[in-house]
Design a protein around this motif. Sequence first.
Motif, PDB file in Angstrom:
ATOM      1  N   SER A 179      17.334  27.854  -1.166  1.00 38.94           N
ATOM      2  CA  SER A 179      18.349  28.894  -1.329  1.00 38.94           C
ATOM      3  C   SER A 179      19.009  28.774  -2.694  1.00 38.94           C
ATOM      4  O   SER A 179      19.416  27.688  -3.116  1.00 38.94           O
ATOM      5  CB  SER A 179      19.406  28.786  -0.227  1.00 38.94           C
ATOM      6  OG  SER A 179      18.850  29.082   1.035  1.00 38.94           O
ATOM      7  N   PHE A 218      19.240  23.739  -2.116  1.00 35.66           N
ATOM      8  CA  PHE A 218      20.288  24.682  -2.484  1.00 35.66           C
ATOM      9  C   PHE A 218      20.564  24.543  -3.972  1.00 35.66           C
ATOM     10  O   PHE A 218      20.854  23.453  -4.463  1.00 35.66           O
ATOM     11  CB  PHE A 218      21.562  24.388  -1.684  1.00 35.66           C
ATOM     12  CG  PHE A 218      22.603  25.463  -1.792  1.00 35.66           C
ATOM     13  CD1 PHE A 218      22.597  26.535  -0.916  1.00 35.66           C
ATOM     14  CD2 PHE A 218      23.568  25.410  -2.769  1.00 35.66           C
ATOM     15  CE1 PHE A 218      23.551  27.533  -1.003  1.00 35.66           C
ATOM     16  CE2 PHE A 218      24.522  26.394  -2.881  1.00 35.66           C
ATOM     17  CZ  PHE A 218      24.510  27.465  -1.994  1.00 35.66           C
ATOM     18  N   TRP A 275      11.955  23.707   4.905  1.00 33.63           N
ATOM     19  CA  TRP A 275      12.985  24.731   5.002  1.00 33.63           C
ATOM     20  C   TRP A 275      13.034  25.551   3.724  1.00 33.63           C
ATOM     21  O   TRP A 275      12.456  25.181   2.692  1.00 33.63           O
ATOM     22  CB  TRP A 275      14.339  24.094   5.293  1.00 33.63           C
ATOM     23  CG  TRP A 275      14.704  22.961   4.377  1.00 33.63           C
ATOM     24  CD1 TRP A 275      15.304  23.034   3.169  1.00 33.63           C
ATOM     25  CD2 TRP A 275      14.454  21.576   4.606  1.00 33.63           C
ATOM     26  NE1 TRP A 275      15.456  21.794   2.617  1.00 33.63           N
ATOM     27  CE2 TRP A 275      14.956  20.873   3.482  1.00 33.63           C
ATOM     28  CE3 TRP A 275      13.872  20.866   5.661  1.00 33.63           C
ATOM     29  CZ2 TRP A 275      14.885  19.485   3.377  1.00 33.63           C
ATOM     30  CZ3 TRP A 275      13.810  19.482   5.553  1.00 33.63           C
ATOM     31  CH2 TRP A 275      14.303  18.811   4.425  1.00 33.63           C
ATOM     32  N   SER A 276      13.740  26.643   3.774  1.00 34.80           N
ATOM     33  CA  SER A 276      13.802  27.539   2.622  1.00 34.80           C
ATOM     34  C   SER A 276      14.601  26.921   1.476  1.00 34.80           C
ATOM     35  O   SER A 276      15.484  26.085   1.683  1.00 34.80           O
ATOM     36  CB  SER A 276      14.443  28.862   3.022  1.00 34.80           C
ATOM     37  OG  SER A 276      13.669  29.527   3.983  1.00 34.80           O
ATOM     38  N   ASP A 319      14.649  32.035   8.896  1.00 33.49           N
ATOM     39  CA  ASP A 319      15.115  32.342   7.543  1.00 33.49           C
ATOM     40  C   ASP A 319      15.288  31.057   6.746  1.00 33.49           C
ATOM     41  O   ASP A 319      15.224  31.063   5.512  1.00 33.49           O
ATOM     42  CB  ASP A 319      16.464  33.063   7.577  1.00 33.49           C
ATOM     43  CG  ASP A 319      16.345  34.476   8.129  1.00 33.49           C
ATOM     44  OD1 ASP A 319      15.212  34.891   8.459  1.00 33.49           O
ATOM     45  OD2 ASP A 319      17.380  35.159   8.222  1.00 33.49           O
ATOM     46  N   TYR A 320      15.519  29.950   7.452  1.00 35.48           N
ATOM     47  CA  TYR A 320      15.864  28.698   6.783  1.00 35.48           C
ATOM     48  C   TYR A 320      15.015  27.512   7.223  1.00 35.48           C
ATOM     49  O   TYR A 320      14.775  26.596   6.435  1.00 35.48           O
ATOM     50  CB  TYR A 320      17.342  28.354   7.048  1.00 35.48           C
ATOM     51  CG  TYR A 320      18.300  29.395   6.551  1.00 35.48           C
ATOM     52  CD1 TYR A 320      18.757  29.376   5.233  1.00 35.48           C
ATOM     53  CD2 TYR A 320      18.735  30.424   7.373  1.00 35.48           C
ATOM     54  CE1 TYR A 320      19.632  30.337   4.766  1.00 35.48           C
ATOM     55  CE2 TYR A 320      19.610  31.397   6.912  1.00 35.48           C
ATOM     56  CZ  TYR A 320      20.058  31.347   5.606  1.00 35.48           C
ATOM     57  OH  TYR A 320      20.917  32.311   5.145  1.00 35.48           O
ATOM     58  N   ALA A 361      16.955  33.350  -0.628  1.00 40.22           N
ATOM     59  CA  ALA A 361      16.304  32.274   0.122  1.00 40.22           C
ATOM     60  C   ALA A 361      14.803  32.426   0.020  1.00 40.22           C
ATOM     61  O   ALA A 361      14.224  33.391   0.521  1.00 40.22           O
ATOM     62  CB  ALA A 361      16.754  32.286   1.578  1.00 40.22           C
ATOM     63  N   ALA A 363      23.039  27.822   4.624  1.00 39.41           N
ATOM     64  CA  ALA A 363      22.579  26.903   3.584  1.00 39.41           C
ATOM     65  C   ALA A 363      23.673  25.957   3.114  1.00 39.41           C
ATOM     66  O   ALA A 363      23.402  24.801   2.772  1.00 39.41           O
ATOM     67  CB  ALA A 363      22.036  27.693   2.397  1.00 39.41           C
ATOM     68  N   GLU A 366      22.084  30.579  -5.015  1.00 42.58           N
ATOM     69  CA  GLU A 366      23.257  31.457  -4.930  1.00 42.58           C
ATOM     70  C   GLU A 366      23.981  31.498  -6.265  1.00 42.58           C
ATOM     71  O   GLU A 366      24.047  30.496  -6.984  1.00 42.58           O
ATOM     72  CB  GLU A 366      24.208  30.961  -3.839  1.00 42.58           C
ATOM     73  CG  GLU A 366      25.415  31.877  -3.649  1.00 42.58           C
ATOM     74  CD  GLU A 366      26.304  31.403  -2.507  1.00 42.58           C
ATOM     75  OE1 GLU A 366      27.514  31.248  -2.746  1.00 42.58           O
ATOM     76  OE2 GLU A 366      25.793  31.196  -1.404  1.00 42.58           O
ATOM     77  N   CYS A 374      22.707  35.604  -2.585  1.00 34.98           N
ATOM     78  CA  CYS A 374      21.943  34.405  -2.214  1.00 34.98           C
ATOM     79  C   CYS A 374      20.488  34.804  -1.983  1.00 34.98           C
ATOM     80  O   CYS A 374      20.212  35.737  -1.232  1.00 34.98           O
ATOM     81  CB  CYS A 374      22.522  33.762  -0.962  1.00 34.98           C
ATOM     82  SG  CYS A 374      21.636  32.274  -0.424  1.00 34.98           S
TER      83      CYS A 374
END
Length: 426
Positions: free
Chosen positions: A418, A276, A415-416, A112-113, A405, A268, A420, A403
């Motif tokens: 993210s 982020f 990496w993802s 996911d990340y 992602a 995250a 929020e 959030c």
Amino acid sequence: MANSQGSWSHRLLAVSVAVLVALLLVAAGIWASQSGWIAELAGATGTPPSSSAGGSSPSDPARAGTSPSPTPTPTPTPTPTVSPMPDPALLLDELETAEGIANGFWTRHWNDYFPGKYSPPKVLGLYDGNSSSVPICGTKPLSANNAYYCPPADYVAWDLNLMKKGYAEGNTWPYLVIAHEWGHAIQARLGASLTEKADELQADCLAGAALYGAAADGELVFETGDQKELASGLSELGDETPWTSSADHGDSFERIRHFDEGRLHGIARCIPGMKFGGWGGTLVYSSGISVSVLPLGYRDVGSPMPGTAAPATPGTTPSATPTNPARVAVIFEITVKNGSPSAFDATDMGQPIIRYGERGLLAETVADPAAGRDSSSFGTLKPGQSKSITVGAVVPPNERTVCVAVPGPNPDADWSASFEGELNPR
């Protein structure tokens, strides 16, 4: 705290057996002990009265033919309150469950990340720090009353007495300690660039993300009093103890704050190098690929996208239910720009993972019914080209924090990203 699969049946059986054995021993007047901590039986110490062939003690007043002298009633001595030591079988069962919870969370959510494949650390498990055969990490033996992640050998381990003492205060202790040490194993997999200088506090954050993420996945159930026990455990670990120091582990307030960051905001928020941002912000990768996310509002939606929810029966239309009466989704606009000198296939970046609420529950991803065919997938972007697509997520009306992602441009290296923020009221 309990595994949702119901490990409590094992505990109930263990307790029943322990109580039955104790009653049999007391009835027989036997005080038994066996070497080895897991074979210990609870008993009491004392000196039985001596006896003669006549069946009475020589000091027995009735045998001497005299009346006993009155003796003052002794004043009872207050007995200090001591936490009962845990049942060994229950503790072992809890440790095994806690290991499975930590490993299961990272197995499900690593991609996911993060890029690449997740591999769990080896579990050395319990060791006796007071024994002569203490495990070695590098060239140093593991100390008593402590828990470890050993980078050279890539294993996690925890001292027997540390776990027994902590578990006597509450059954969340093994989950907290094991999730924290697993957090150190995750740091080793992420590398120095994604590991905080205050690595102990980052491990607390990752522990919070893992435990509450597992609860959001339905793998762990928090019971009454569990959150108080977790806070107490973090406070104890933050105090000056033989196995921790506020200089390297942070004080009580710092530990609780970092654990809460992971609990409320997920992985995250624990990783300094992770992309982020907030609504409307732009995150740029080293390759020149940039991405941004913006909520557009709410729309009535139709069927879920394949792979994100159970499909409807062929030939039928999803109907309203009491838990989701209107089938209303938040619509997000995701924009990707190719700032690299080469063409780039951005298709995977159009498959975001969307979570909501403080527990990070997974939202059902749905297609935007107002979007045309060209607005549902990025496809290949030429150098300098920018494209926006829209994706919907079914979020309960009372949930405002979301959030999103977005997968990184290169799934093997990035990496993802993210994003929020708070949603506007419906």
